[in-house]
Design an enzyme around this catalytic site. Structure first.
Site, PDB file in Angstrom:
ATOM      1  N   ASP A 170      -4.310 -16.068  -2.875  1.00 45.53           N
ATOM      2  CA  ASP A 170      -3.243 -15.879  -1.889  1.00 45.53           C
ATOM      3  C   ASP A 170      -3.666 -16.443  -0.541  1.00 45.53           C
ATOM      4  O   ASP A 170      -2.901 -17.129   0.134  1.00 45.53           O
ATOM      5  CB  ASP A 170      -2.921 -14.385  -1.714  1.00 45.53           C
ATOM      6  CG  ASP A 170      -2.086 -13.868  -2.870  1.00 45.53           C
ATOM      7  OD1 ASP A 170      -1.748 -14.691  -3.722  1.00 45.53           O
ATOM      8  OD2 ASP A 170      -1.784 -12.669  -2.916  1.00 45.53           O
ATOM      9  N   THR A 207       4.970 -11.852  -2.353  1.00 49.76           N
ATOM     10  CA  THR A 207       5.564 -11.544  -3.666  1.00 49.76           C
ATOM     11  C   THR A 207       6.154 -10.140  -3.679  1.00 49.76           C
ATOM     12  O   THR A 207       7.166  -9.889  -4.305  1.00 49.76           O
ATOM     13  CB  THR A 207       4.505 -11.633  -4.779  1.00 49.76           C
ATOM     14  OG1 THR A 207       3.332 -10.973  -4.323  1.00 49.76           O
ATOM     15  CG2 THR A 207       4.179 -13.053  -5.073  1.00 49.76           C
ATOM     16  N   THR A 208       5.486  -9.216  -2.968  1.00 47.95           N
ATOM     17  CA  THR A 208       5.986  -7.835  -2.961  1.00 47.95           C
ATOM     18  C   THR A 208       7.280  -7.756  -2.168  1.00 47.95           C
ATOM     19  O   THR A 208       8.271  -7.170  -2.620  1.00 47.95           O
ATOM     20  CB  THR A 208       4.940  -6.898  -2.317  1.00 47.95           C
ATOM     21  OG1 THR A 208       3.660  -7.242  -2.817  1.00 47.95           O
ATOM     22  CG2 THR A 208       5.227  -5.470  -2.653  1.00 47.95           C
ATOM     23  N   ASP A 211      -1.189  -6.374  -5.664  1.00 49.57           N
ATOM     24  CA  ASP A 211      -0.498  -7.644  -5.485  1.00 49.57           C
ATOM     25  C   ASP A 211       0.747  -7.602  -6.352  1.00 49.57           C
ATOM     26  O   ASP A 211       0.665  -7.479  -7.566  1.00 49.57           O
ATOM     27  CB  ASP A 211      -1.456  -8.767  -5.934  1.00 49.57           C
ATOM     28  CG  ASP A 211      -0.780 -10.124  -5.899  1.00 49.57           C
ATOM     29  OD1 ASP A 211       0.242 -10.217  -5.209  1.00 49.57           O
ATOM     30  OD2 ASP A 211      -1.272 -11.058  -6.542  1.00 49.57           O
TER      31      ASP A 211
END
Length: 540
Positions: free
Chosen positions: A402, A97-98, A64
């Site tokens: 998430d 987020t990545t 993550d």
């Protein structure tokens, strides 16, 4: 004219490092690229895991983006601001987020040549980026479609797409069930509100508690229709199983209230001393009688309970829990319909919670847990996660957060964009067309955004072990013909139609990640001077 040599004026402290102009911009761009390269391999279903040791010696195993960047210790200011990006993304929408970091790094990398070699002023580049941002958001809106929030299958497919890239992928059906049930439990319908306002209030952070218990297997995880606490009753003789309990929640200690300031009492006779002790007992007894007047079976307080109070409450047939956390108490109040009371004197019948189906204390592993379960229409819940080890449980919890964030976002704004890099590719192709119609220098940085958008599908192909150049050209030609739902199948790196493949993501996530990425790129391009005034340790 007198030609005297002027001594150089030193304004700044000499042991501060200062980078200015071109050099500062290059160093910012390199730092941002370095950060985005760290997590490039963490995108898509074939993502690699990173293993991090934190300073305390704890172990983090995750793919993550946000969890990784949280653990990395960075010295460069530009890289620090990249870490902030993933944090905002995580807090705002919970997923993506990545990709936001990869996008920001790529946009900076693509605009760098125009800044450095072609010497275009940063402000012009920023204008072009801002223009590209508003156009990109329009494109995302075009390719998105609405979704029915109450259709469970559609929602589950959506959550599956979000956690398909995570470690929990192995148990994805179970995780989808857990997050959907939890979010639906805490959802409060606000009724009809004006256009553009969310119809629900969903607070997963406060009212969904994730309790991790090592042992068992992941499939044993479940969502309780109520609350679970890591507590045991205070007195061994108290009942550990009560059906349809009447619950009283307190926020005050059940102990003798001593004087605020120090009190000195002079005693002449022995009997007076006994009288003082007796007053203490009477006071505690009075408190307990006031509680027992509403006939509760379960009393839960955030403060302490004295031995004497335990005795009286036990005689009155109550089970007592003490020193619960405030957040837990709020959850119990939501689940059982009780009101938290601050003074025992104020207790009234309407404060008693009766919505709870069963109160029980069970031994799981080597700890006692209290369950307030089977509540009628609870507005708070507990998710119990079981699994092999602490590391696995931590990772599953991160992924579950998430999944819940995604579920929540879709309920608040029910609109979906195609996943698998399809949305990014659609934006890229549309921006390339529009770039040709721009005048002057602006079209180059504008085109750079279009090129940068391709990095998401490209990374997906690379991580799946495909041939990026060939497959990207296929994808590009598909999009040029108007098939904007074509994307990358992250498992084997082929071009597939996302409608059939069934990977959709909430539109909010796409919009937020492009907004965040472009705005941070603008921010870093504006910097032309870095002063790092970190003084070295004075050498003794």
């Amino acid at each position: 004219m007198q030609n005297s040599v002027q001594a150089p004026v030193v304004v700044m402290n000499t042991n501060q490092e200062r980078t200015t102009g071109r050099e500062a911009q290059i160093s910012n761009i390199t730092a941002a690229k370095a950060v985005s390269d760290v997590i490039r391999t963490c995108l898509g279903p074939k993502a690699m895991l990173k293993m991090l040791l934190d300073p305390m010696g704890g172990l983090v195993l995750t793919n993550d983006g946000h969890a990784i960047l949280r653990e990395i210790d960075v010295a460069h200011p530009a890289a620090k601001s990249m870490l902030e990006l993933s944090r905002t993304q995580d807090e705002e929408v919970g997923d993506g987020t990545t990709s936001v970091i990869i996008l920001a790094g790529e946009i900076l990398a693509q605009t760098a040549p125009y800044l450095i070699e072609k010497n275009i002023h940063p402000v012009i580049i920023i204008q072009a980026l801002k223009k590209a941002l508003s156009d990109a958001l329009e494109v995302i809106d075009e390719v998105s479609k609405p979704v029915d929030v109450d259709n469970d299958d559609a929602m589950k497919n959506l959550i599956k797409a979000s956690i398909g890239t995570k470690y929990v992928n192995l148990w994805s059906d179970k995780m989808c069930d857990l997050s959907l049930t939890a979010v639906k439990t805490v959802r409060i319908d606000l009724g009809d509100v004006q256009e553009g306002e969310p119809r629900y209030e969903i607070d997963t952070k406060r009212y969904v508690r994730v309790e991790k218990i090592p042992g068992g297997e992941v499939m044993d995880s479940s969502v309780l229709k109520g609350v679970m606490l890591n507590k045991d009753v205070v007195h061994p003789k108290m009942s550990r199983y009560i059906e349809n309990p009447r619950v009283v929640l307190l926020d005050c200690p059940l102990e003798y209230k001593k004087g605020e300031s120090q009190t000195n009492i002079e005693i002449q006779k022995d009997e007076d001393w006994n009288r003082i002790l007796q007053i203490e007992e009477e006071q505690v007894q009075l408190m307990c009688e006031q509680i027992l007047a509403v006939k509760p079976n379960v009393v839960i307080t955030e403060k302490g309970v004295s031995d004497l109070a335990q005795h009286y409450l036990l005689k009155g047939g109550c089970s007592v829990l003490r020193r619960t956390k405030k957040s837990d108490n709020n959850r119990i109040a939501r689940a059982t319909g009780a009101t938290i009371v601050n003074r025992v004197e104020d207790l009234k019948e309407s404060d008693v919670g009766t919505k709870c189906g069963v109160f029980k204390v069970e031994l799981i592993g080597d700890e006692y847990f209290t369950f307030l379960d089977e509540c009628k229409d609870p507005k708070a819940c507990t998710i119990i996660l079981r699994g092999g080890s602490k590391d696995i449980l931590n990772e599953i919890e991160r992924n579950l957060q998430d999944a819940m964030a995604v579920t929540r976002n879709v309920m608040l704004s029910p609109s979906l964009s195609p996943g698998g890099g399809a949305t990014e590719m659609a934006v890229s192709v549309k921006l390339s067309e529009k770039a040709k119609q721009l005048e002057g220098i602006q079209q180059w940085p504008y085109q750079a955004v279009a090129d940068a958008m391709e990095c998401i599908p490209r990374t997906l192909i690379q991580n799946a072990g495909g041939n990026p150049i060939r497959i990207l050209s296929q994808l590009r030609s598909n999009h040029a013909q108007g098939n904007f739902t074509m994307g990358i199948d992250g498992d084997n790196g082929k071009v597939v139609d996302m409608v059939e493949y069934g990977i959709w993501e909430p539109e909010v996530i796409k919009q937020q990640s492009i907004k965040t990425a472009i705005e941070s790129a603008c921010l870093l391009l504006r910097v032309d001077d870095i002063v790092s005034g970190v003084r070295g340790q004075e050498q003794t």
